[in-house]
Design an enzyme around this catalytic site. Structure first.
Site, PDB file in Angstrom:
ATOM      1  N   THR A 104       0.848  -1.186   0.000  1.00 14.80           N
ATOM      2  CA  THR A 104       0.000   0.000   0.000  1.00 14.80           C
ATOM      3  C   THR A 104       0.887   1.240   0.000  1.00 14.80           C
ATOM      4  O   THR A 104       2.002   1.215   0.509  1.00 14.80           O
ATOM      5  CB  THR A 104      -0.909   0.041   1.253  1.00 14.80           C
ATOM      6  OG1 THR A 104      -1.702   1.226   1.197  1.00 14.80           O
ATOM      7  CG2 THR A 104      -0.123   0.045   2.542  1.00 14.80           C
TER       8      THR A 104
ATOM      9  N   PHE B 122     -13.134   7.291   7.469  1.00 17.82           N
ATOM     10  CA  PHE B 122     -12.870   7.869   6.150  1.00 17.82           C
ATOM     11  C   PHE B 122     -13.839   7.236   5.159  1.00 17.82           C
ATOM     12  O   PHE B 122     -14.675   6.400   5.519  1.00 17.82           O
ATOM     13  CB  PHE B 122     -11.405   7.611   5.734  1.00 17.82           C
ATOM     14  CG  PHE B 122     -11.107   6.149   5.484  1.00 17.82           C
ATOM     15  CD1 PHE B 122     -10.814   5.306   6.530  1.00 17.82           C
ATOM     16  CD2 PHE B 122     -11.139   5.622   4.199  1.00 17.82           C
ATOM     17  CE1 PHE B 122     -10.554   3.958   6.317  1.00 17.82           C
ATOM     18  CE2 PHE B 122     -10.886   4.274   3.969  1.00 17.82           C
ATOM     19  CZ  PHE B 122     -10.595   3.438   5.035  1.00 17.82           C
TER      20      PHE B 122
ATOM     21  N   LYS C  67     -14.014   0.796  15.663  1.00 20.17           N
ATOM     22  CA  LYS C  67     -14.183   0.500  14.226  1.00 20.17           C
ATOM     23  C   LYS C  67     -13.075  -0.437  13.762  1.00 20.17           C
ATOM     24  O   LYS C  67     -13.314  -1.409  13.056  1.00 20.17           O
ATOM     25  CB  LYS C  67     -14.155   1.789  13.390  1.00 20.17           C
ATOM     26  CG  LYS C  67     -14.328   1.471  11.911  1.00 20.17           C
ATOM     27  CD  LYS C  67     -13.802   2.480  10.933  1.00 20.17           C
ATOM     28  CE  LYS C  67     -13.543   1.794   9.595  1.00 20.17           C
ATOM     29  NZ  LYS C  67     -12.971   2.652   8.579  1.00 20.17           N
TER      30      LYS C  67
ATOM     31  N   HIS D 188     -14.672  -4.845   8.420  1.00 21.10           N
ATOM     32  CA  HIS D 188     -14.418  -5.792   7.340  1.00 21.10           C
ATOM     33  C   HIS D 188     -12.921  -6.063   7.187  1.00 21.10           C
ATOM     34  O   HIS D 188     -12.484  -7.199   7.083  1.00 21.10           O
ATOM     35  CB  HIS D 188     -15.007  -5.190   6.050  1.00 21.10           C
ATOM     36  CG  HIS D 188     -14.798  -3.697   5.984  1.00 21.10           C
ATOM     37  ND1 HIS D 188     -13.755  -3.147   5.331  1.00 21.10           N
ATOM     38  CD2 HIS D 188     -15.449  -2.665   6.583  1.00 21.10           C
ATOM     39  CE1 HIS D 188     -13.773  -1.834   5.523  1.00 21.10           C
ATOM     40  NE2 HIS D 188     -14.791  -1.513   6.278  1.00 21.10           N
ATOM     41  N   ARG D 189     -12.091  -4.975   7.227  1.00 25.78           N
ATOM     42  CA  ARG D 189     -10.642  -5.155   7.074  1.00 25.78           C
ATOM     43  C   ARG D 189     -10.082  -5.919   8.275  1.00 25.78           C
ATOM     44  O   ARG D 189      -9.289  -6.837   8.115  1.00 25.78           O
ATOM     45  CB  ARG D 189      -9.973  -3.778   6.958  1.00 25.78           C
ATOM     46  CG  ARG D 189      -8.632  -3.822   6.268  1.00 25.78           C
ATOM     47  CD  ARG D 189      -8.125  -2.452   5.820  1.00 25.78           C
ATOM     48  NE  ARG D 189      -8.827  -1.335   6.366  1.00 25.78           N
ATOM     49  CZ  ARG D 189      -9.793  -0.663   5.733  1.00 25.78           C
ATOM     50  NH1 ARG D 189     -10.092  -0.967   4.485  1.00 25.78           N
ATOM     51  NH2 ARG D 189     -10.428   0.323   6.310  1.00 25.78           N
TER      52      ARG D 189
ATOM     53  N   ASP E 220      -7.881  -5.287  -0.530  1.00 17.60           N
ATOM     54  CA  ASP E 220      -8.692  -4.407  -1.372  1.00 17.60           C
ATOM     55  C   ASP E 220     -10.110  -4.460  -0.829  1.00 17.60           C
ATOM     56  O   ASP E 220     -10.588  -5.532  -0.441  1.00 17.60           O
ATOM     57  CB  ASP E 220      -8.644  -4.851  -2.833  1.00 17.60           C
ATOM     58  CG  ASP E 220      -9.052  -3.713  -3.759  1.00 17.60           C
ATOM     59  OD1 ASP E 220      -8.570  -2.584  -3.577  1.00 17.60           O
ATOM     60  OD2 ASP E 220      -9.886  -3.939  -4.659  1.00 17.60           O
TER      61      ASP E 220
ATOM     62  N   TYR F 280     -16.663   5.953   3.057  1.00 21.30           N
ATOM     63  CA  TYR F 280     -18.121   5.902   3.201  1.00 21.30           C
ATOM     64  C   TYR F 280     -18.568   5.764   4.665  1.00 21.30           C
ATOM     65  O   TYR F 280     -19.752   5.564   4.929  1.00 21.30           O
ATOM     66  CB  TYR F 280     -18.679   4.728   2.378  1.00 21.30           C
ATOM     67  CG  TYR F 280     -18.411   4.848   0.890  1.00 21.30           C
ATOM     68  CD1 TYR F 280     -19.288   5.547   0.056  1.00 21.30           C
ATOM     69  CD2 TYR F 280     -17.278   4.269   0.305  1.00 21.30           C
ATOM     70  CE1 TYR F 280     -19.041   5.665  -1.305  1.00 21.30           C
ATOM     71  CE2 TYR F 280     -17.021   4.391  -1.056  1.00 21.30           C
ATOM     72  CZ  TYR F 280     -17.909   5.082  -1.851  1.00 21.30           C
ATOM     73  OH  TYR F 280     -17.669   5.211  -3.193  1.00 21.30           O
TER      74      TYR F 280
END
Ligand code: ITT
Length: 207
Positions: free
Chosen positions: A8, A153, A176, A181-182, A70, A155
């Site tokens: 990244t 950040f 969070k 998801h990450r 991703d 959405y």
């Protein structure tokens, strides 16, 4: 300890992901620390393809173990859009705000279950010998009628996870980053590496 190169250009990602790999015998470093000019075109048609493009480019640039992620937001009432195109939903140079505005506009006549959505993250780890493993993390929720909150950040201000009634931008970042998801995808990677520590030792394809 094995060095694991994170594919990244965003150094903040190392800080977010490092705690998720606690207990795994790796040192996480951003690829741009080793190869500052590193870039890659995300031309894949799926999250997994894009993560693989990034991870393979990092292995090629460093010769080390590499990992990439991703992410996309998939909205039920938009047939899964913006999906793999989430970062450029409103155009190549779109800001987070442009993307959020376009999303709310597309959903202005959409109500109820059709506002349900999910973030999906694909994580791929690739060894120097080319062997790979794929992991996925999903967070389900709904798209709110208007943005709320200042954290996070992308959405986050319009995404309310199923559990609770705050958007991701209203939640403390530490929370969070534990439930996202990450986080789920990287925790699946961490579980795999804890159970299979040998996977990090075979690097030249000769075993
Ligand atoms: P890389 O340099 O790591 O490729 P990226 O900007 O392509 O970073 P991602 O693949 O993680 O980032 O995410 C693609 C887009 O999805 C991102 O630009 C955001 O708009 C959105 N997104 C990703 N993760 C998000 C999150 O946790 N909350 C809100 N939006 C998110």
């Amino acid at each position: 300890m094995t060095r694991l190169v994170l594919a990244t250009a965003n150094p903040d990602k190392v800080r977010e992901i490092e705690p998720l790999l606690t207990g795994v015998d790796v040192e996480l470093v951003a690829v741009t620390e080793t190869v500052p000019e590193w870039t890659v075109d995300e031309t894949g048609e799926t999250l997994e393809e894009n993560a693989e493009l990034k991870a393979r480019a990092a292995v090629a640039a460093t010769g080390e173990f590499a990992v990439a992620d991703d992410t996309g937001l998939f909205v039920d009432g938009l047939d899964g859009a913006p999906g793999v195109h989430s970062s450029r939903f409103a155009g190549e140079t779109a800001t987070y705000r442009d993307n959020v505005e376009l999303l709310l506009d597309r959903l202005r006549h959409v109500a109820g279950e059709q506002r349900q959505a999910e973030f999906r993250t694909a994580v791929i780890i690739i060894r120097p010998d080319g062997i790979k493993r794929v992991f996925e993390g999903v967070l389900r929720g709904r798209i709110t009628d208007s943005p709320r909150g200042k954290g996070g950040f992308g959405y986050d201000p319009v995404f309310e996870p199923c559990e609770g009634n705050q958007t991701l931008a209203e939640l403390p970042l530490s929370l969070k980053n534990k439930m996202s998801h990450r986080a789920r995808a990287f925790m699946a990677l961490a579980r795999f590496l804890k159970v299979n520590p040998d996977w990090l030792e075979m690097s030249d394809g000769s075993v």
